[in-house]
Design a protein around this motif. Structure first.
Motif, PDB file in Angstrom:
ATOM      1  N   UNK A 108      50.802  68.863  11.504  1.00 14.66           N
ATOM      2  CA  UNK A 108      50.912  68.876  10.049  1.00 14.66           C
ATOM      3  C   UNK A 108      51.323  67.487   9.547  1.00 14.66           C
ATOM      4  N   UNK A 109      50.610  66.950   8.540  1.00 16.21           N
ATOM      5  CA  UNK A 109      50.918  65.593   8.045  1.00 16.21           C
ATOM      6  C   UNK A 109      52.379  65.461   7.615  1.00 16.21           C
ATOM      7  N   UNK A 110      52.981  64.366   8.037  1.00 20.99           N
ATOM      8  CA  UNK A 110      54.362  64.094   7.660  1.00 20.99           C
ATOM      9  C   UNK A 110      55.382  64.486   8.699  1.00 20.99           C
ATOM     10  N   UNK A 111      54.987  65.315   9.690  1.00 20.68           N
ATOM     11  CA  UNK A 111      55.930  65.681  10.742  1.00 20.68           C
ATOM     12  C   UNK A 111      56.065  64.528  11.742  1.00 20.68           C
ATOM     13  N   UNK A 112      57.189  64.434  12.436  1.00 19.39           N
ATOM     14  CA  UNK A 112      57.416  63.286  13.329  1.00 19.39           C
ATOM     15  C   UNK A 112      56.388  63.132  14.452  1.00 19.39           C
ATOM     16  N   UNK A 113      55.731  64.221  14.844  1.00 19.69           N
ATOM     17  CA  UNK A 113      54.846  64.177  16.007  1.00 19.69           C
ATOM     18  C   UNK A 113      53.368  64.176  15.646  1.00 19.69           C
ATOM     19  N   UNK A 114      53.024  64.170  14.363  1.00 19.32           N
ATOM     20  CA  UNK A 114      51.629  64.425  13.993  1.00 19.32           C
ATOM     21  C   UNK A 114      50.684  63.296  14.387  1.00 19.32           C
ATOM     22  N   UNK A 115      51.192  62.085  14.568  1.00 19.27           N
ATOM     23  CA  UNK A 115      50.310  60.965  14.905  1.00 19.27           C
ATOM     24  C   UNK A 115      49.918  60.927  16.375  1.00 19.27           C
ATOM     25  N   UNK A 116      50.722  61.533  17.237  1.00 27.24           N
ATOM     26  CA  UNK A 116      50.431  61.478  18.664  1.00 27.24           C
ATOM     27  C   UNK A 116      49.553  62.626  19.123  1.00 27.24           C
ATOM     28  N   UNK A 117      49.206  62.586  20.386  1.00 25.39           N
ATOM     29  CA  UNK A 117      48.384  63.644  20.974  1.00 25.39           C
ATOM     30  C   UNK A 117      49.276  64.711  21.591  1.00 25.39           C
ATOM     31  N   UNK A 118      48.705  65.886  21.788  1.00 29.05           N
ATOM     32  CA  UNK A 118      49.376  66.981  22.475  1.00 29.05           C
ATOM     33  C   UNK A 118      48.693  67.168  23.833  1.00 29.05           C
ATOM     34  N   UNK A 119      49.482  67.252  24.879  1.00 31.17           N
ATOM     35  CA  UNK A 119      48.956  67.487  26.220  1.00 31.17           C
ATOM     36  C   UNK A 119      49.247  68.937  26.602  1.00 31.17           C
ATOM     37  N   UNK A 120      48.212  69.661  27.025  1.00 29.35           N
ATOM     38  CA  UNK A 120      48.350  71.042  27.464  1.00 29.35           C
ATOM     39  C   UNK A 120      47.909  71.169  28.918  1.00 29.35           C
ATOM     40  N   UNK A 121      48.558  72.058  29.633  1.00 32.13           N
ATOM     41  CA  UNK A 121      48.016  72.459  30.923  1.00 32.13           C
ATOM     42  C   UNK A 121      47.513  73.893  30.773  1.00 32.13           C
ATOM     43  N   UNK A 122      47.214  74.562  31.854  1.00 32.67           N
ATOM     44  CA  UNK A 122      46.586  75.875  31.738  1.00 32.67           C
ATOM     45  C   UNK A 122      47.573  76.999  31.463  1.00 32.67           C
ATOM     46  N   UNK A 123      48.834  76.647  31.206  1.00 32.71           N
ATOM     47  CA  UNK A 123      49.813  77.690  30.906  1.00 32.71           C
ATOM     48  C   UNK A 123      50.703  77.381  29.714  1.00 32.71           C
ATOM     49  N   UNK A 124      50.758  76.122  29.261  1.00 32.29           N
ATOM     50  CA  UNK A 124      51.705  75.794  28.205  1.00 32.29           C
ATOM     51  C   UNK A 124      51.331  74.495  27.497  1.00 32.29           C
ATOM     52  N   UNK A 125      52.046  74.245  26.379  1.00 28.86           N
ATOM     53  CA  UNK A 125      51.992  72.940  25.732  1.00 28.86           C
ATOM     54  C   UNK A 125      53.014  72.066  26.438  1.00 28.86           C
ATOM     55  N   UNK A 126      52.556  71.078  27.170  1.00 25.67           N
ATOM     56  CA  UNK A 126      53.450  70.263  27.992  1.00 25.67           C
ATOM     57  C   UNK A 126      54.278  69.313  27.144  1.00 25.67           C
ATOM     58  N   UNK A 127      53.626  68.545  26.278  1.00 25.93           N
ATOM     59  CA  UNK A 127      54.326  67.530  25.504  1.00 25.93           C
ATOM     60  C   UNK A 127      53.561  67.217  24.230  1.00 25.93           C
ATOM     61  N   UNK A 128      54.292  66.675  23.258  1.00 24.45           N
ATOM     62  CA  UNK A 128      53.692  66.259  21.987  1.00 24.45           C
ATOM     63  C   UNK A 128      54.134  64.831  21.684  1.00 24.45           C
ATOM     64  N   UNK A 129      53.455  64.217  20.740  1.00 21.96           N
ATOM     65  CA  UNK A 129      53.763  62.833  20.406  1.00 21.96           C
ATOM     66  C   UNK A 129      53.366  61.869  21.503  1.00 21.96           C
TER      67      UNK A 129
END
Length: 276
Positions: free
Chosen positions: A158-179
Motif C-alpha cells: 500500500x502506498x505510503x507504508x514503510x515497506x511498499x518500495x521493496x520486494x516481497x520474497x515468498x517461499x512455498x509456505x510463507x512470506x519470508x521477508x519484505x522491503x
C-alpha cells in the motif's frame, strides 16, 4: 559380534521408531516446543560432560532435572501438545501427500492480492523462491515468516507504508521477508517503459531460478519474469495457474531437514536480527 545377533524384527523396530521421531519433530518445527528441545539438549550436553569428568553432584542434579521434565512438560506446553494430538487425530502423522487445501489457499491468496493491486494501480513485486536460496536478498530486509494472506500482501504494498518500495520474497509456505532490495538487470536492450521495479525483477531472475511477479502501477499490468525474460501481461487465469504450479511443488517432508536446521539455528542464535 552383537551386530549378527540382531533379528529382522529389530530392523523393522528401528525403522518405525525413526519414522515416529521424524514425524513428531515435523509437527514441532515452528512451535514454541523447539525452545524446550533446545533447553533439554543443553542440559543433556552438560550432563554428559559432567559424567565424563565424574562430577557426581552436578550429574545427580541434572539427572533429577531431566526426570522433572516428565511432569513439567505437559503443564508448560499444554497448547502445543494438544495441537500435536489434534494433528495425530487428523492423521497428519502418517500422511505423506501434500495438503492440497493449503496449496490452493496460498495460491488463491497471492493471486487475489496481485489482482487487487492491479485494479488499484498499486505497484508490487513478489519474488517466489525456488531451489536457489535468496538469503543474500532478504537477510538485510524485514523478516516476516508470516502466512501468505491477501490482506498482508496488500498492506505491505500500500502506498505510503514503510515497506511498499521493496520486494516481497515468498517461499512455498510463507512470506519470508519484505522491503527487499534486489539487484538490477544489466541488460541495456530492454524497453524504456520498464522502471526500477521491472529491472529488479529481471535482475533477481538472472541471478537465481526464482519467479518474479510484477504489478505495474503505470500500465495496470501483471507480468512474470523467469530467467531474465518477461512474459506478456497475464490475465487472472494465467496468474492463478502460475501460482498453483509454484505452490503445488510444496512438500513439508522434502525440505524438512533444511527447515529443522534453520529452526535450530534461530533458537541457538536467539532469533534473526534485522540489519538496519
Amino acid at each position: 559380534m552383537a551386530f549378527f545377533d540382531l533379528r529382522w524384527q529389530d530392523f523393522i523396530d528401528i525403522l518405525i521408531v525413526s519414522f515416529l521421531i521424524y514425524r513428531v519433530l515435523l509437527l514441532l518445527v515452528g512451535t514454541r516446543a523447539m525452545q524446550l528441545i533446545r533447553g533439554v539438549l543443553t542440559i543433556a550436553f552438560i550432563g554428559m560432560i559432567a559424567n565424563i569428568l565424574e562430577l557426581r553432584s552436578l550429574s545427580w542434579i541434572i539427572g533429577k532435572m531431566l526426570g522433572a521434565f516428565i511432569i513439567v512438560i505437559p503443564v508448560l506446553f499444554q497448547p502445543e501438545m494438544r495441537h500435536m494430538l489434534e494433528e495425530l487425530g487428523k492423521g497428519h502423522l502418517w500422511r505423506m501427500a501434500k495438503d492440497e487445501k493449503d496449496i490452493d489457499a496460498r495460491a488463491e491468496q497471492l493471486t487475489k492480492a496481485l489482482i487487487y493491486c492491479r485494479s488499484q494501480r498499486i505497484g508490487a513485486l513478489c519474488v517466489l523462491e525456488r531451489d536457489t536460496s535468496l538469503k543474500e536478498v532478504w537477510r538485510t530486509a524485514v523478516m516476516l515468516k508470516a502466512d501468505i494472506t491477501e490482506e498482508l500482501l496488500i498492506s505491505i504494498f500500500w502506498p505510503g507504508t514503510p515497506l511498499h518500495d521493496g520486494a516481497v520474497v515468498l517461499d512455498r509456505s510463507s512470506i519470508v521477508a519484505a522491503g527487499c532490495y534486489l539487484p538490477l538487470t544489466e541488460k541495456t536492450d530492454i524497453s524504456r517503459w520498464y522502471g526500477t521495479r521491472h529491472r529488479a525483477a529481471l535482475g533477481v531472475t538472472e541471478m537465481s531460478d526464482s519467479i518474479a511477479l510484477t504489478v505495474s502501477e503505470e500500465r495496470g499490468e501483471i507480468t512474470a519474469a523467469v530467467g531474465g525474460h518477461f512474459s506478456k501481461p497475464l490475465d487472472e487465469e494465467q496468474l492463478s495457474k502460475i501460482c498453483n504450479h509454484y505452490f503445488s511443488f510444496e512438500s513439508r517432508e522434502t525440505n524438512f531437514m533444511e527447515r529443522l536446521r534453520e529452526e535450530i539455528q534461530q533458537q541457538w542464535s536467539g532469533g534473526v536480527k534485522n540489519a538496519e
